[in-house]
Design a protein around this motif. Structure first.
Motif, PDB file in Angstrom:
ATOM      1  N   UNK A 235       0.818  -1.207   0.000  1.00  0.00           N
ATOM      2  CA  UNK A 235       0.000   0.000   0.000  1.00  0.00           C
ATOM      3  C   UNK A 235       0.856   1.264   0.000  1.00  0.00           C
ATOM      4  N   UNK A 236       2.001   1.261   0.683  1.00  0.00           N
ATOM      5  CA  UNK A 236       2.880   2.428   0.643  1.00  0.00           C
ATOM      6  C   UNK A 236       3.354   2.696  -0.784  1.00  0.00           C
ATOM      7  N   UNK A 237       3.849   1.649  -1.443  1.00  0.00           N
ATOM      8  CA  UNK A 237       4.287   1.823  -2.831  1.00  0.00           C
ATOM      9  C   UNK A 237       3.128   2.278  -3.704  1.00  0.00           C
ATOM     10  N   UNK A 238       1.935   1.755  -3.399  1.00  0.00           N
ATOM     11  CA  UNK A 238       0.771   2.136  -4.196  1.00  0.00           C
ATOM     12  C   UNK A 238       0.443   3.605  -4.099  1.00  0.00           C
ATOM     13  N   UNK A 239       0.379   4.144  -2.868  1.00  0.00           N
ATOM     14  CA  UNK A 239       0.021   5.565  -2.788  1.00  0.00           C
ATOM     15  C   UNK A 239       1.179   6.451  -3.220  1.00  0.00           C
ATOM     16  N   UNK A 240       2.415   6.016  -3.014  1.00  0.00           N
ATOM     17  CA  UNK A 240       3.530   6.827  -3.500  1.00  0.00           C
ATOM     18  C   UNK A 240       3.495   6.936  -5.025  1.00  0.00           C
ATOM     19  N   UNK A 241       3.150   5.851  -5.692  1.00  0.00           N
ATOM     20  CA  UNK A 241       3.090   5.879  -7.151  1.00  0.00           C
ATOM     21  C   UNK A 241       1.871   6.638  -7.659  1.00  0.00           C
TER      22      UNK A 241
END
Length: 323
Positions: free
Chosen positions: A120-126
């Motif tokens: 989820x962190x990678x998802x919102x960062x992207x």
């Protein structure tokens, strides 16, 4: 007829405790909870040995296993752990990072690459800030719980056996950490380590208002062999978890918590998210579950994007639907 005995591996959560201690019953079941912490030990014991009849399970690891045609388990839409993750990224104050976009080209410490928190962190960062997984250099402290193929263009190195993520960020050898607990120096009040989002609660609330995503870390899975003998078992177990959660929130509403301001926290959460701030069920969580499936595929952890319906026992797809 005697109730069917069932073992469940699960951390001791306030919203599952009434099912564990017998105040709430799941129809036709005599449940023995095996409380284990940290939950990663539950995942390993279930994935490696199928030690329990049902267990808490990493959402990301479950999807990865399914993507490798490991169909030993089937999920029910019960989510023991879910956490907004903007508040779990810390930076070294001397790293030159002032905003999320500054993470590009930086060194980020992680526990492991496949964990759901990082999904989820990678998802919102992207999606919110334009920082793709390939834009940073990841440094991992442990092996993966399930085998993964490193996606093309993604750089992952392991830290040394005598190194810790806490020590590396304190020394400036890492620029940031994306982890699930605060680093030592932050807890000790060091000015060298701070959150990427200093005022994180309104940031996370705004993220929810925009996306309707409340990140799900863990779900509950059943051994598929057990489920196939009695598909209704999935429904009865999910209903038991739901009743336990409702009892926990009744206690919050009465102020029966040792945490100060829990009444104000619950009031704030309901202003942002509606009355049921911790929903179970597939339909109540479609934006979150669809995002997880999308991120898993985008980030190379699964070879295709799962439909949400593929993840859960069919009998449970309409459970707890709002309205």
């Amino acid at each position: 007829m005697a109730d069917q005995k069932m073992t469940i591996g699960c951390r001791d959560y306030d919203h599952t405790r009434a099912l564990a201690d017998g105040r709430v019953k799941a129809e036709g079941l005599k449940i023995e909870f095996v409380n284990i912490s940290p939950p990663s030990q539950i995942f390993l014991r279930m994935l490696h040995d199928e030690e329990f009849d049902a267990s808490e399970m990493s959402l990301s690891n479950y999807m990865i296993a399914l993507g490798k045609d490991d169909r030993r388990f089937i999920a029910i839409p019960v989510f023991p752990s879910r956490v907004f993750r903007h508040s779990y990224i810390w930076i070294n104050a001397r790293s030159g990072i002032d905003k999320p976009e500054d993470l590009k080209g930086k060194r980020i410490g992680i526990a492991d690459y496949s964990m759901t928190a990082l999904l989820f962190m990678r998802g919102f960062l992207q999606h919110q800030y334009g920082v793709a997984p390939q834009d940073v250099h990841w440094f991992r402290r442990r092996s993966e719980h399930v085998a993964i193929d490193i996606p093309p263009g993604v750089r992952i190195d392991n830290i040394g056996k005598d190194e810790t993520l806490d020590g590396l960020i304190e020394d400036g050898k890492l620029d940031a950490l994306a982890v699930t607990s605060p680093p030592r120096s932050f807890l000790q009040g060091s000015p060298l380590v701070r959150r990427l989002f200093p005022d994180c609660r309104p940031v996370e609330a705004a993220y929810y208002r925009e996306t309707k995503i409340f990140p799900i870390m863990h779900m509950v899975v059943l051994r598929r062999a057990l489920y196939e003998k009695d598909p209704d078992l999935a429904v009865r177990l999910a209903q038991g978890f739901q009743a336990a959660k409702e009892l926990a929130f009744e206690a919050y509403e009465e102020g029966l918590s040792s945490l100060p301001w829990v009444n104000l926290d619950l009031e704030y959460a309901r202003q942002v998210m509606g009355h049921d701030v911790y929903p179970y069920g597939v339909k109540n969580n479609l934006p979150t579950l669809e995002a997880a499936a999308l991120y898993s595929n985008e980030q190379g952890l699964t070879g295709r994007k799962f439909t949400v319906g593929e993840l859960f026992a069919p009998e449970t797809l309409d459970l707890f639907a709002a309205g």
